[in-house]
Enzyme design. Structure first.
Site, PDB file in Angstrom:
ATOM      1  N   GLU A   1       0.817  -1.212   0.000  1.00  0.00           N
ATOM      2  CA  GLU A   1       0.000   0.000   0.000  1.00  0.00           C
ATOM      3  C   GLU A   1       0.855   1.268   0.000  1.00  0.00           C
ATOM      4  O   GLU A   1       0.458   2.293   0.567  1.00  0.00           O
ATOM      5  CB  GLU A   1      -0.956   0.001   1.197  1.00  0.00           C
ATOM      6  CG  GLU A   1      -1.999  -1.103   1.145  1.00  0.00           C
ATOM      7  CD  GLU A   1      -3.024  -1.023   2.271  1.00  0.00           C
ATOM      8  OE1 GLU A   1      -2.693  -0.490   3.347  1.00  0.00           O
ATOM      9  OE2 GLU A   1      -4.154  -1.482   2.062  1.00  0.00           O
TER      10      GLU A   1
ATOM     11  N   GLU B   1      -6.844  -7.414  -1.133  1.00  0.00           N
ATOM     12  CA  GLU B   1      -7.509  -7.277   0.165  1.00  0.00           C
ATOM     13  C   GLU B   1      -8.962  -6.885  -0.031  1.00  0.00           C
ATOM     14  O   GLU B   1      -9.266  -5.722  -0.303  1.00  0.00           O
ATOM     15  CB  GLU B   1      -6.814  -6.247   1.065  1.00  0.00           C
ATOM     16  CG  GLU B   1      -5.445  -6.660   1.549  1.00  0.00           C
ATOM     17  CD  GLU B   1      -4.864  -5.696   2.589  1.00  0.00           C
ATOM     18  OE1 GLU B   1      -5.636  -4.881   3.145  1.00  0.00           O
ATOM     19  OE2 GLU B   1      -3.654  -5.756   2.823  1.00  0.00           O
TER      20      GLU B   1
END
Length: 850
Positions: free
Chosen positions: A183, A252
């Site tokens: 991320e 995710e």
């Protein structure tokens, strides 16, 4: 498929060899999917973090994931637990990454290894070891040579460990993907050009390690070739990879949300999660991963945040204790089966889209004789009836219907066929003495409590004295949650900060928890929160003539794990610390302070029952409701194999150890806000982490998991360090068990997915059916608590009949289900009679197993 569909750039082609006698697997990718041994694959993945459970739990968790329709297990790799001291590695017990990967392989599943090595994960310090912070000249996650050298060394260590065990697919192992960084695209702008340079370096470094499988970067829109950029979020159907040569992947899919101390409990409806999954595959996705599929427990001091709770349940399909969460697990299993029925069409072609009206669309995958379609109603309120291929279809609001043959609906995401199970926490009683003086046989024998008092202030020889206030993390290196700050002042009686013997003491802290002692007595305490860890405490205190001692105990509750420069977020008392009165003030911030890292009891290993210590006092009259006390007792483990937890109601805040192993921080006095919860969460419409909350006005967490492998036959030890004060005799041991089984299926539901027969086979499909199955092997359905065919109302545990109700329902269900481990009952008037013609009826059943 066309041969050109599998062509890749030379950089992405994997050259393979045989290793260890296993057949090497060729893993590549193209614009549609991961390609395994030359075949595109539609894959379903789920996250299970090996250190958040125990090795004895791994096989069961992995098998439940496989039974739930998963192909891949995804896990982070946690740098801090594997290299707690620079250059000293630990891959034992819960840290045995290779054993976990092998357990996945033994179940016949693949692995996605997310090395990072920054992981976020609500894990302490984002998974970085604290010693990294003290490398000279280091700057985290940017184009910084000291950081890159350490990051590359650890990443290479993980890759070499996996290669040494033959665990990459290119060696015949299960690892088909690896991830570098995590991320970073969410925060890289804060690092400017150096951040972009670092990202490109990380990608090149990863590829150079020659794993023989593709690498991904999640949430990194500009991930360089050949790395695949992937999506994280509650919905990723609108995500597009940064290259037409890369597949659409979702690393995710948040199955719920994490719990914070002081927060309400989040959950995500199964219908919405299923909708998000189906929409992703509908719109071109072929790999998605649940974060989490099993969340587990933040054992030891691994929780980050700050203020992340010990439970990392995440409302996942497998709960914190390792039991399947119904109906979420079962409904998603059915979704996976439906998607796999579509796989021949999904891997053969790209989708074409057809508008079915406002907020409704079809996606069609057709190639030759294969055809699959998804019909979506993305309206958050209104059901719709649409026409597709000349046939009418009813689409509930916020749902997707899946048609593996472009004609027949095998599943709609808003219609749950799976059973609901209620989980019960059974409280176990300690031994008691009956009225006649006899000793009853206990379910859980607990002996008397011993105690040890943790002294206030400085007691260690290695204390440090320095002018001014020191930031906590730089001082403790997170060796302990605790740091004592101690100073003293001499009062003559005419000081301007005095009003008689009174003075106002102000203490400002970066957090997370503060306790103030004046002359050895508690003066007060304060705490921050997950939204703001800052503390500003002030109170009038009494000072005496002569020397006065001020001791401040600062405690962390997990270190920051997310955001740009999160590693520089400090903790502890940075001031000002000030005494003030009507005529002036005394700023103690620059005074001489003495510092003690950690507690005396930690140094004495009071948490380890194998180490005898004279500190322990055995007495029937142990102190209660006083801060800074260690408690210890013996107990007998609950019989059976049901998961075990401790209810810490009656205590304040602290940490607990069972047989020397930490089960994490407990904090049952941290209460969620009174508002923000909903009695019933509407799955329709976009989900956010604050949309569906429960337990407002209640403790965020009272129950704390004790893994079965921490327990031993016969006598066991539990040690508590209580920071705030409480009564240890009020804690309770509980076991987690499945209560009732419930299912409600209507005549409008699709048939059970296992009964699917394609239209090409020209056989009539069976209608909808209700299925019940006992959760544990060896159990049978022992009673039917409720059964109604008609228009029953209510939910599991509170069903009720209506005027439209078949008189035969109970007897029909009892005959079909009593005495067997599972049963299936057609939902049809042919079996129950028709209590009200012209009305869509449903069958609702509540049962019990034994």
């Amino acid at each position: 498929m066309a041969a050109t569909a599998l062509l890749l750039s030379a950089a992405a082609v994997v050259l393979l060899c045989l290793a260890g006698g296993s057949r090497a697997t060729n893993v590549t990718y193209d614009h549609r999917a991961l390609v395994i041994d030359g075949v595109r694959r539609v894959l379903v993945s789920g996250s299970i973090h090996y250190p958040r459970s125990t090795p004895d739990m791994w096989p069961g968790l992995i098998q439940k994931a496989k039974d739930g329709g998963l192909d891949v297990i995804e896990t982070y790799v946690f740098w801090d637990i594997h290299e707690p001291v620079r250059g000293q590695y630990d891959f034992e017990g819960r840290k045995d990454l290779a054993a976990f990967v092998k357990a996945v392989a033994d179940a016949g599943l693949y692995v996605h290894l997310r090395i990072g090595p920054y992981v976020c994960a609500e894990w302490n310090y984002g998974g970085f070891p604290l010693w990294l912070h003290f490398i000279p000249g280091v700057k985290f996650r940017t184009d910084n040579e000291p950081f890159k050298a350490e990051m590359q060394r650890f990443t290479a260590k993980v890759v070499d460990t996996m290669k040494g065990a033959g665990l990459y697919a290119s060696q015949g192992g299960p690892i088909i993907l690896s991830q570098i960084e995590n991320e970073y695209g969410n925060i890289d702008s804060a690092y400017g050009a150096a951040g972009k340079a670092y990202m490109r370096w990380a990608a090149g470094m990863a590829v150079s390690l020659d794993t023989g499988v593709p690498w991904v970067m999640c949430q990194q829109a500009d991930a360089p070739d050949p790395l695949i950029n992937t999506c994280n979020g509650f919905y990723c159907d609108g995500f597009t990879p940064n290259s037409a040569a890369k597949p659409k992947m979702w690393t995710e899919n948040w199955s719920g949300w994490f719990l914070s101390f002081g927060g309400a409990v989040p959950y995500r409806p199964a219908e919405d999660l299923a909708f998000a999954v189906a929409r992703f595959y509908q719109r071109g996705g072929t790999f998605q991963n649940y974060y989490m599929y099993h969340g587990g427990t933040n054992l030891d001091r691994s929780a980050g945040g700050p203020f992340i709770a010990t439970s990392y349940d995440y409302d996942a399909p497998i709960d914190e204790y390792g039991l399947v969460r119904q109906p979420k697990w079962g409904h998603l299993r059915d979704v996976h089966k439906a998607i796999k029925l579509c796989e021949p069409a999904l891997i053969a072609t790209d989708p074409s889209y057809i508008s079915l009206g406002q907020n409704a669309e079809a996606a069609v995958y057709k190639a030759g004789s294969v055809c699959a379609a998804f019909l979506a109603n993305i309206d958050g309120q209104s059901d719709k009836t649409v026409t597709f291929n000349g046939k009418m279809y009813k689409l509930p609001a916020w749902s997707v219907s899946i048609l593996p043959d472009c004609k027949n609906v095998v599943l709609n995401t808003a219609q749950i066929n799976s059973q609901v199970t209620s989980s019960e926490m059974r409280y176990l009683e300690s031994s008691t003495v009956a009225s006649d003086g006899s000793f009853t046989t206990p379910e859980l024998a607990v002996s008397g409590w011993s105690y040890a008092i943790e002294p206030v202030g400085i007691t260690k020889d290695n204390a440090l004295t320095k002018a001014g206030l020191m930031e906590q993390i730089n001082t403790t290196a997170d060796a302990s949650d605790f740091l004592w700050y101690s100073t003293s002042i001499t009062v003559k009686g005419d000081e301007p900060y005095l009003n008689g013997s009174q003075s106002n003491l102000l203490v400002s802290s970066l957090g997370h928890v503060l306790q103030v002692y004046v002359n050895g007595k508690i003066a007060g305490s304060a705490q921050g929160s997950a939204s703001s860890s800052l503390i500003s405490w002030q109170k009038s205190i009494t000072l005496v003539p002569g020397k006065n001692k001020i001791d401040l105990l600062s405690a962390t509750v997990g270190l920051s794990n997310y955001g740009a420069f999160f590693d520089l977020v400090g903790a502890g008392i940075t001031g000002p610390v000030k005494l003030s009165g009507p005529n002036g003030a005394l700023d103690l911030s620059s005074a001489q302070w003495t510092y003690q890292i950690g507690l005396r009891g930690e140094d004495l290993h009071l948490y380890d029952p194998s180490e005898a210590s004279p500190e322990w006092v055995s007495s029937n009259a142990y102190p209660i409701n006083q801060p800074l006390i260690w408690y210890k007792t013996k107990f007998t483990a609950p019989a059976g194999d049901d998961p075990v937890a401790i209810d810490f109601t009656g205590l304040g805040k602290g940490e607990a150890w069972v047989n020397g192993q930490s089960i994490g921080r407990y904090w049952p006095t941290n209460i969620a806000p009174q508002s923000g919860c909903v009695n019933s969460c509407n799955y329709r419409g976009s989900y956010t982490s604050s949309k569906c909350l429960k337990k407002c006005g209640q403790p965020s967490q009272t129950l704390y998991h004790v893994p079965r492998s921490f327990l031993q036959p016969g006598s066991n030890d539990i040690v508590l360090f209580e920071q705030f004060g409480g009564d240890p005799s009020k804690i309770s041991f509980v076991t987690r068990q499945t209560g009732s089984l419930c299912t409600q299926v209507s005549e409008a539901h699709p048939a059970q997915i296992d009964s699917w027969i394609s239209s090409q086979q020209k056989m009539q499909r069976s209608g909808p059916a209700l299925r019940l199955e006992c959760p544990k092997e060896g159990q049978v359905i022992s009673s039917i608590k409720f059964a109604s065919f008609g228009t029953p109302s209510g939910t599991c545990g509170s069903y009720s009949h209506s005027e439209c109700s078949s008189a035969q329902a109970l007897s029909v269900v009892q005959e079909a289900c009593i005495g067997v481990s599972s049963c299936s009952i057609p939902v049809s008037s042919n079996y129950f009679g028709d209590p009200c013609t012209g009305v869509t009826k449903s069958l609702a059943v509540e049962a019990a197993c034994s």
